[in-house]
Design a protein around this motif. Structure first.
Motif, PDB file in Angstrom:
ATOM      1  N   MET A   1       0.831  -1.184   0.000  1.00 27.78           N
ATOM      2  CA  MET A   1       0.000   0.000   0.000  1.00 27.78           C
ATOM      3  C   MET A   1       0.873   1.244   0.000  1.00 27.78           C
ATOM      4  SD  MET A   1      -3.523  -0.734   1.851  1.00 27.78           S
ATOM      5  CE  MET A   1      -4.309   0.588   1.253  1.00 27.78           C
ATOM      6  N   SER A   2       0.409   2.259  -0.655  1.00 31.24           N
ATOM      7  CA  SER A   2       1.151   3.509  -0.724  1.00 31.24           C
ATOM      8  C   SER A   2       0.946   4.301   0.556  1.00 31.24           C
ATOM      9  CB  SER A   2       0.673   4.330  -1.919  1.00 31.24           C
ATOM     10  OG  SER A   2       1.270   5.596  -1.898  1.00 31.24           O
ATOM     11  N   ARG A   3       2.044   4.581   1.239  1.00 32.99           N
ATOM     12  CA  ARG A   3       1.928   5.372   2.466  1.00 32.99           C
ATOM     13  C   ARG A   3       1.622   6.823   2.121  1.00 32.99           C
ATOM     14  NH1 ARG A   3       6.994   3.108   5.972  1.00 32.99           N
ATOM     15  NH2 ARG A   3       6.407   0.929   5.799  1.00 32.99           N
ATOM     16  N   ILE A   4       2.206   7.310   1.025  1.00 27.98           N
ATOM     17  CA  ILE A   4       1.949   8.686   0.605  1.00 27.98           C
ATOM     18  C   ILE A   4       0.518   8.808   0.103  1.00 27.98           C
ATOM     19  CG2 ILE A   4       2.549  10.435  -1.119  1.00 27.98           C
ATOM     20  CD1 ILE A   4       5.410   9.460  -0.942  1.00 27.98           C
ATOM     21  N   GLY A   5       0.064   7.849  -0.699  1.00 27.87           N
ATOM     22  CA  GLY A   5      -1.262   7.903  -1.305  1.00 27.87           C
ATOM     23  C   GLY A   5      -2.395   7.896  -0.301  1.00 27.87           C
ATOM     24  N   VAL A  36      -4.576  15.699 -14.736  1.00 26.77           N
ATOM     25  CA  VAL A  36      -5.520  14.660 -15.127  1.00 26.77           C
ATOM     26  C   VAL A  36      -4.977  13.324 -14.629  1.00 26.77           C
ATOM     27  CG1 VAL A  36      -6.691  13.543 -17.034  1.00 26.77           C
ATOM     28  CG2 VAL A  36      -6.208  15.983 -17.154  1.00 26.77           C
ATOM     29  N   ALA A  37      -5.710  12.695 -13.720  1.00 28.70           N
ATOM     30  CA  ALA A  37      -5.278  11.432 -13.136  1.00 28.70           C
ATOM     31  C   ALA A  37      -5.526  10.280 -14.107  1.00 28.70           C
ATOM     32  CB  ALA A  37      -6.025  11.182 -11.828  1.00 28.70           C
ATOM     33  N   ASN A  38      -4.796   9.206 -13.916  1.00 32.59           N
ATOM     34  CA  ASN A  38      -4.931   8.006 -14.721  1.00 32.59           C
ATOM     35  C   ASN A  38      -6.301   7.364 -14.470  1.00 32.59           C
ATOM     36  OD1 ASN A  38      -4.467   4.975 -15.268  1.00 32.59           O
ATOM     37  ND2 ASN A  38      -2.694   5.981 -16.183  1.00 32.59           N
ATOM     38  N   ASP A  39      -6.756   6.533 -15.402  1.00 36.04           N
ATOM     39  CA  ASP A  39      -8.068   5.885 -15.270  1.00 36.04           C
ATOM     40  C   ASP A  39      -8.113   4.867 -14.132  1.00 36.04           C
ATOM     41  OD1 ASP A  39      -9.062   7.359 -17.358  1.00 36.04           O
ATOM     42  OD2 ASP A  39      -8.563   5.854 -18.869  1.00 36.04           O
ATOM     43  N   ASP A  40      -6.957   4.423 -13.647  1.00 36.27           N
ATOM     44  CA  ASP A  40      -6.912   3.459 -12.541  1.00 36.27           C
ATOM     45  C   ASP A  40      -7.041   4.133 -11.176  1.00 36.27           C
ATOM     46  OD1 ASP A  40      -6.527   1.413 -14.364  1.00 36.27           O
ATOM     47  OD2 ASP A  40      -4.338   1.540 -14.257  1.00 36.27           O
ATOM     48  N   ILE A  41      -7.123   5.447 -11.169  1.00 31.83           N
ATOM     49  CA  ILE A  41      -7.140   6.217  -9.924  1.00 31.83           C
ATOM     50  C   ILE A  41      -8.455   6.986  -9.817  1.00 31.83           C
ATOM     51  CG2 ILE A  41      -5.945   8.066  -8.648  1.00 31.83           C
ATOM     52  CD1 ILE A  41      -4.227   5.576  -9.006  1.00 31.83           C
ATOM     53  N   SER A  42      -9.033   7.023  -8.593  1.00 31.34           N
ATOM     54  CA  SER A  42     -10.217   7.848  -8.369  1.00 31.34           C
ATOM     55  C   SER A  42      -9.813   9.050  -7.515  1.00 31.34           C
ATOM     56  CB  SER A  42     -11.320   7.053  -7.666  1.00 31.34           C
ATOM     57  OG  SER A  42     -11.019   6.894  -6.303  1.00 31.34           O
ATOM     58  N   VAL A  43     -10.298  10.213  -7.894  1.00 31.03           N
ATOM     59  CA  VAL A  43      -9.976  11.455  -7.185  1.00 31.03           C
ATOM     60  C   VAL A  43     -11.285  12.078  -6.732  1.00 31.03           C
ATOM     61  CG1 VAL A  43      -8.788  13.661  -7.362  1.00 31.03           C
ATOM     62  CG2 VAL A  43      -8.035  11.776  -8.774  1.00 31.03           C
ATOM     63  N   SER A  44     -11.347  12.492  -5.452  1.00 25.66           N
ATOM     64  CA  SER A  44     -12.560  13.130  -4.935  1.00 25.66           C
ATOM     65  C   SER A  44     -12.179  14.246  -3.975  1.00 25.66           C
ATOM     66  CB  SER A  44     -13.448  12.103  -4.231  1.00 25.66           C
ATOM     67  OG  SER A  44     -12.756  11.519  -3.150  1.00 25.66           O
ATOM     68  N   LYS A  53      -7.446   7.617  -4.460  1.00 24.60           N
ATOM     69  CA  LYS A  53      -7.528   6.179  -4.146  1.00 24.60           C
ATOM     70  C   LYS A  53      -7.392   5.368  -5.428  1.00 24.60           C
ATOM     71  CE  LYS A  53     -10.595   6.683  -0.200  1.00 24.60           C
ATOM     72  NZ  LYS A  53     -11.929   6.513   0.310  1.00 24.60           N
ATOM     73  N   PRO A  54      -6.827   4.157  -5.335  1.00 24.23           N
ATOM     74  CA  PRO A  54      -6.793   3.289  -6.519  1.00 24.23           C
ATOM     75  C   PRO A  54      -8.166   2.647  -6.721  1.00 24.23           C
ATOM     76  CG  PRO A  54      -5.748   2.191  -4.680  1.00 24.23           C
ATOM     77  CD  PRO A  54      -6.111   3.575  -4.211  1.00 24.23           C
ATOM     78  N   LEU A  55      -8.580   2.453  -7.970  1.00 25.52           N
ATOM     79  CA  LEU A  55      -9.880   1.842  -8.249  1.00 25.52           C
ATOM     80  C   LEU A  55      -9.874   0.349  -8.018  1.00 25.52           C
ATOM     81  CD1 LEU A  55     -11.109   3.780 -11.404  1.00 25.52           C
ATOM     82  CD2 LEU A  55     -12.020   3.893  -9.104  1.00 25.52           C
ATOM     83  N   ASN A  56      -8.719  -0.289  -8.238  1.00 20.29           N
ATOM     84  CA  ASN A  56      -8.619  -1.724  -7.995  1.00 20.29           C
ATOM     85  C   ASN A  56      -7.277  -2.022  -7.344  1.00 20.29           C
ATOM     86  OD1 ASN A  56      -6.732  -1.712 -10.156  1.00 20.29           O
ATOM     87  ND2 ASN A  56      -8.397  -1.979 -11.606  1.00 20.29           N
ATOM     88  N   ASP A  57      -7.010  -3.288  -7.089  1.00 20.17           N
ATOM     89  CA  ASP A  57      -5.791  -3.670  -6.373  1.00 20.17           C
ATOM     90  C   ASP A  57      -4.691  -4.140  -7.328  1.00 20.17           C
ATOM     91  OD1 ASP A  57      -4.611  -3.703  -3.880  1.00 20.17           O
ATOM     92  OD2 ASP A  57      -4.824  -5.876  -3.699  1.00 20.17           O
ATOM     93  N   SER A  58      -4.765  -3.727  -8.588  1.00 24.80           N
ATOM     94  CA  SER A  58      -3.740  -4.158  -9.542  1.00 24.80           C
ATOM     95  C   SER A  58      -2.427  -3.424  -9.259  1.00 24.80           C
ATOM     96  CB  SER A  58      -4.188  -3.872 -10.978  1.00 24.80           C
ATOM     97  OG  SER A  58      -4.213  -2.486 -11.213  1.00 24.80           O
ATOM     98  N   LYS A  59      -1.347  -4.020  -9.716  1.00 24.70           N
ATOM     99  CA  LYS A  59      -0.023  -3.437  -9.507  1.00 24.70           C
ATOM    100  C   LYS A  59       0.088  -2.068 -10.187  1.00 24.70           C
ATOM    101  CE  LYS A  59       4.849  -4.314  -9.978  1.00 24.70           C
ATOM    102  NZ  LYS A  59       5.850  -5.246  -9.664  1.00 24.70           N
ATOM    103  N   GLU A  60      -0.498  -1.946 -11.369  1.00 23.15           N
ATOM    104  CA  GLU A  60      -0.443  -0.680 -12.122  1.00 23.15           C
ATOM    105  C   GLU A  60      -1.168   0.438 -11.368  1.00 23.15           C
ATOM    106  OE1 GLU A  60      -1.679   0.961 -16.500  1.00 23.15           O
ATOM    107  OE2 GLU A  60      -1.291  -1.185 -16.274  1.00 23.15           O
ATOM    108  N   ALA A  61      -2.342   0.129 -10.816  1.00 25.55           N
ATOM    109  CA  ALA A  61      -3.111   1.136 -10.078  1.00 25.55           C
ATOM    110  C   ALA A  61      -2.362   1.560  -8.817  1.00 25.55           C
ATOM    111  CB  ALA A  61      -4.487   0.591  -9.716  1.00 25.55           C
TER     112      ALA A  61
END
Length: 177
Positions: A1-5, A36-44, A53-61
């Motif tokens: 998990m990303s500590r910064i994220g 503009v964030a990547n499609d694997d990331i949700s911004v609110s 937050k990441p949308l899924n638990d994939s390595k890329e996200a």
């Protein structure tokens, strides 16, 4: 998990942030920037803070999660305070001067080097051996400083050239008899 994220980015006073889908826009006293964030990331936007937050638990996200949060933090800080990078010039006869908006560098070549800064970047020369690059976009400020430094990298024997103010040049010993 990303500590910064995991940490939400607080919106500073005097800055307005808006989130529209994947686009984060920030307006402040220095100007306006967006990311503009990547499609694997949700911004609110929640409680005057931007949550990434990441949308899924994939390595890329997960790999883009912390970077996206840092980019949002950089645009919020940039529109409020801005960024600056200081360069120093070392060497006999090496100097810098402003020629209108352009930077004129005498770096030991047969001709002076004239650098035209891109829009949104301001260059100041407080002393002939000091250059200050400033702007609201952190990436662009760093890129311009790197391009100016590239004209004459500091060499390791005498330390002559253009270097960042905080940079330490590792010196080498010269030839021995």
């Amino acid at each position: 998990m990303s500590r910064i994220g995991k940490k939400p980015v607080q919106v500073p006073a005097g800055v307005t942030a808006a989130v529209e889908g994947q686009k984060v826009t920030a307006k402040g006293p220095k100007g306006e920037l967006f990311f503009v964030a990547n499609d694997d990331i949700s911004v609110s936007l929640e409680n005057n803070a931007v949550v990434v937050k990441p949308l899924n638990d994939s390595k890329e996200a997960r790999s883009k999660w912390g970077m996206s949060r840092t980019m949002v933090e950089n645009i919020l800080k940039g529109v409020k305070d801005g960024y600056e990078r200081k360069l120093e010039i070392n060497g006999v006869g090496y100097r810098a001067a402003m020629q209108g908006k352009n930077l004129q560098l005498a770096l030991g070549f047969s001709h002076d080097v004239v650098y035209e800064p891109p829009q949104g970047i301001t260059i100041a020369v407080p002393k002939p051996t000091e250059i200050v690059v400033s702007g609201i976009d952190k990436q662009q400020v760093g890129q311009v400083a790197a391009e100016i430094r590239e004209y004459r990298d500091p060499e390791p024997y005498k330390g002559k050239g253009v270097k960042y103010a905080e940079e330490r040049i590792v010196r080498k010993e010269g030839k021995k008899k």
